[in-house]
Design a protein around this motif. Structure first.
Motif, PDB file in Angstrom:
ATOM      1  N   GLU A 189       0.878  -1.173   0.000  1.00 58.83           N
ATOM      2  CA  GLU A 189       0.000   0.000   0.000  1.00 58.83           C
ATOM      3  C   GLU A 189       0.912   1.218   0.000  1.00 58.83           C
ATOM      4  O   GLU A 189       1.724   1.402   0.919  1.00 58.83           O
ATOM      5  N   SER A 212      -1.798  -2.299 -13.899  1.00 59.69           N
ATOM      6  CA  SER A 212      -1.542  -3.267 -12.830  1.00 59.69           C
ATOM      7  C   SER A 212      -1.905  -4.648 -13.317  1.00 59.69           C
ATOM      8  O   SER A 212      -2.981  -4.843 -13.886  1.00 59.69           O
ATOM      9  N   SER A 215      -5.681  -7.775 -10.290  1.00 62.88           N
ATOM     10  CA  SER A 215      -7.039  -7.254 -10.496  1.00 62.88           C
ATOM     11  C   SER A 215      -7.457  -6.380  -9.313  1.00 62.88           C
ATOM     12  O   SER A 215      -6.847  -6.417  -8.240  1.00 62.88           O
ATOM     13  N   ASP A 216      -8.479  -5.585  -9.517  1.00 59.75           N
ATOM     14  CA  ASP A 216      -9.055  -4.730  -8.462  1.00 59.75           C
ATOM     15  C   ASP A 216      -8.044  -3.743  -7.889  1.00 59.75           C
ATOM     16  O   ASP A 216      -8.027  -3.476  -6.688  1.00 59.75           O
ATOM     17  N   ARG A 217      -7.191  -3.209  -8.750  1.00 61.51           N
ATOM     18  CA  ARG A 217      -6.238  -2.196  -8.310  1.00 61.51           C
ATOM     19  C   ARG A 217      -6.704  -0.837  -8.816  1.00 61.51           C
ATOM     20  O   ARG A 217      -7.350  -0.722  -9.855  1.00 61.51           O
ATOM     21  N   SER A 218      -6.371   0.198  -8.055  1.00 61.72           N
ATOM     22  CA  SER A 218      -6.765   1.552  -8.439  1.00 61.72           C
ATOM     23  C   SER A 218      -5.695   2.533  -7.998  1.00 61.72           C
ATOM     24  O   SER A 218      -4.805   2.200  -7.215  1.00 61.72           O
ATOM     25  N   THR A 229     -10.567   8.724  -8.046  1.00 61.68           N
ATOM     26  CA  THR A 229     -10.016   7.369  -8.085  1.00 61.68           C
ATOM     27  C   THR A 229     -10.189   6.770  -9.475  1.00 61.68           C
ATOM     28  O   THR A 229     -11.262   6.883 -10.078  1.00 61.68           O
ATOM     29  N   SER A 231      -9.781   3.183 -11.723  1.00 58.79           N
ATOM     30  CA  SER A 231      -9.612   1.722 -11.716  1.00 58.79           C
ATOM     31  C   SER A 231      -8.646   1.324 -12.826  1.00 58.79           C
ATOM     32  O   SER A 231      -8.807   1.748 -13.982  1.00 58.79           O
ATOM     33  N   THR A 233      -6.319  -1.350 -15.279  1.00 57.18           N
ATOM     34  CA  THR A 233      -6.386  -2.620 -16.017  1.00 57.18           C
ATOM     35  C   THR A 233      -4.966  -3.113 -16.228  1.00 57.18           C
ATOM     36  O   THR A 233      -3.987  -2.455 -15.852  1.00 57.18           O
ATOM     37  N   SER A 234      -4.844  -4.267 -16.886  1.00 55.14           N
ATOM     38  CA  SER A 234      -3.512  -4.823 -17.149  1.00 55.14           C
ATOM     39  C   SER A 234      -2.857  -4.176 -18.368  1.00 55.14           C
ATOM     40  O   SER A 234      -1.721  -4.501 -18.701  1.00 55.14           O
TER      41      SER A 234
END
Length: 531
Positions: A189, A212, A215-218, A229, A231, A233-234
């Protein structure tokens, strides 16, 4: 009287009996011509006994129109190379997006035949998607002079100087860097803070590129009591948002992210008419948004990773035909390469030099294999290596000195009319073997007139003989014919270049010569038993 006459006619003129003619002794039957028995083994089985993976090239037209090749592919070959369908302009559209549907259909077809896929090709100066690439070039390069964040905005100093970094480090992994050599990566973090001077009441746009794998990274961007914020993606994406300055003076911006988020190219500019909305993130692709410092480089890197992720190939032509035909030979550039004509594009012009491009191509391919948990031989591939000592020398020197190159490919598009072919082939195979890499004959065919098919067959046999004699088994990367049938060859049916001919796919003397030779090596009688 009748008896007397008969007696006179029965005597010789000498009065003695004539000798009886000697009977002709019985003649032995004419030797029966030996007939080959093709059921003894297939070419791929015989080649495998010598450590050779036998391959063939196939195009979409053959796949769709010639059902006969399904049986040949399954029986005679261990691998397949697509002649065109994995090249840049066949996969990448004018919008920069990849469409794998045609190649996927051919992969499925080949898989049912039980053959392995060889990837051709990740880097070439021909058959490139210029409609997309030219759009990238035509867009203005980013000018960072307008940004209020000047120092280390793209992390190319190789440090995090200028930032208050908590939990962020630097990454130089190819996939985790948007442009250049470095990006910031959240190791836990994490937060990344920086300060810029703003004027009260003015609106400013903050932008950065981020991605990132997790998954579920922001990423949360904040300044004062304003925050937004995004969100992730890869895929690398540009995120833009706007802030309004509450007061004159230095303002602090903070980017907060969870472990695995990568950030690059941070900019803060005075917002214009097309700025991102205040309090919301606007995302855009490379083509739609601001270009990276090296947009072409990023587009190429994305292409390599996409291809290696999508296809399971046992080997790749990473770079194809990168050495010039000039004397002395060297890497291609604008002075020695004709870029007129259909979809020509010399990547090296946007990498500093063609050598820089080739270095990067192999580094990207190696990194992509590791990223996706795959293994493959990474080949450099070129033509006329048997004809040009200068080109062969430059080619071998490069391959020998780049550890990311694990295989060397020689196309061997030959012409029976050219002199001294045998000695040239010997020299080339010895030079390629001397690199210590796997040696692959990658696109074999031989032009010959209709009256020279016997000589063509002898040369095909000679190539197999010398490949087995000169290249140690541990270095044999295989032999691939550039097509099945003369009628579908890229050099034209009139040149009779391949192993089969005609609509019925009749075996030619070239097929027989290779079959007999490999049978003899395996201790197999290639002929039918006499009756």
């Amino acid at each position: 009287m009748a008896a007397l006459v008969a007696g006179i006619w029965s005597c010789s003129k000498t009065g003695k009996d004539e000798p009886k003619p000697t009977p002709t002794p019985p003649q032995p039957p004419a030797p029966t011509e030996k007939v080959l028995d093709y059921s003894k083994a297939s070419l791929k089985e015989l080649a495998a006994k010598q450590g050779i993976k036998l391959g063939v090239a196939m195009t979409y037209g053959e796949y769709r129109q010639n059902p006969a090749i399904a049986g040949l592919l399954e029986r005679e070959f261990s691998s397949v190379t697509f002649g065109n369908e994995m090249k840049h302009d066949c996969i990448v559209g004018a919008d920069g997006k990849c469409n794998f549907s045609t190649a996927d259909a051919m992969v499925s077809y080949a898989s049912k035949a039980g053959v392995d896929l060889f990837g051709h090709t990740l880097g070439w100066h021909s058959q490139q998607q210029n409609d997309y690439l030219d759009k990238l070039i035509s867009k203005a390069r980013p000018d960072n002079s307008s940004s209020l964040l000047q120092a280390n905005w793209n992390f190319e100093e190789g440090t995090l100087d200028g930032y208050v970094a908590n939990g962020f480090g630097l990454t130089s992994s190819y996939y985790e860097v948007f442009a250049g050599d470095y990006a910031a990566k959240a190791e836990s973090e994490a937060s990344l803070g920086f300060k810029v001077s703003l004027a009260e009441g003015k609106t400013y746009e903050l932008s950065f590129w981020a991605m990132s794998e997790a998954s579920d990274r922001s990423v949360k961007a904040s300044s004062g009591n304003q925050e937004t914020t995004a969100s992730l993606t890869s895929k690398w994406t540009k995120y833009s948002t706007s802030f309004t300055a509450a007061a004159d003076g230095e303002a602090e911006f903070t980017l907060e992210a969870a472990a695995g988020a990568c950030i690059d190219n941070i900019r803060v500019v005075l917002a214009g008419g097309q700025s991102a909305p205040v309090g919301k993130f606007y995302s855009s692709s490379l083509l739609e948004g601001e270009l990276a410092d090296d947009a072409i480089g990023f587009a190429y890197k994305s292409w390599v990773y996409a291809m290696i992720e999508h296809f399971d190939a046992y080997g790749w032509d990473v770079v194809n035909e990168t050495f010039s035909d000039a004397y002395p030979s060297g890497f291609r550039d604008k002075s020695n390469t004709d870029l007129s004509g259909y979809h020509k594009f010399l990547w090296g012009q946007y990498f500093g030099s063609q050598k820089d491009f080739v270095d990067k191509a192999f580094a990207y391919a190696k990194d992509a294999l590791a990223k996706y948990g795959k293994e493959a031989v990474l080949y450099i591939n070129d033509y006329n290596l048997e004809y040009s000592d200068s080109k062969l020398g430059a080619y071998c020197d490069y391959a020998k000195n780049n550890p990311d190159v694990t295989g060397v490919g020689t196309q061997m598009h030959l012409d029976l009319q050219l002199p001294n072919l045998e000695s040239k082939i010997d020299n080339m195979l010895r030079m390629l073997t001397g690199t210590g890499k796997l040696v692959r004959i990658s696109e074999l065919d031989i032009k010959a007139g209709s009256s020279k098919l016997k000589e063509q067959a002898e040369l095909y046999k000679y190539i197999f003989q010398k490949y087995i004699e000169i290249v140690p088994e541990a270095q044999r990367g295989g032999i691939t014919f550039w097509g099945f049938n003369d009628k579908d060859s890229w050099v034209g049916e009139s040149n009779h270049p391949l192993l089969w001919s005609g609509k019925n796919y009749a075996k030619k003397p070239a097929y027989d010569a290779i079959y007999i030779y490999l049978c003899e090596l395996a201790g197999i009688d290639p002929y039918k038993a006499s009756e």
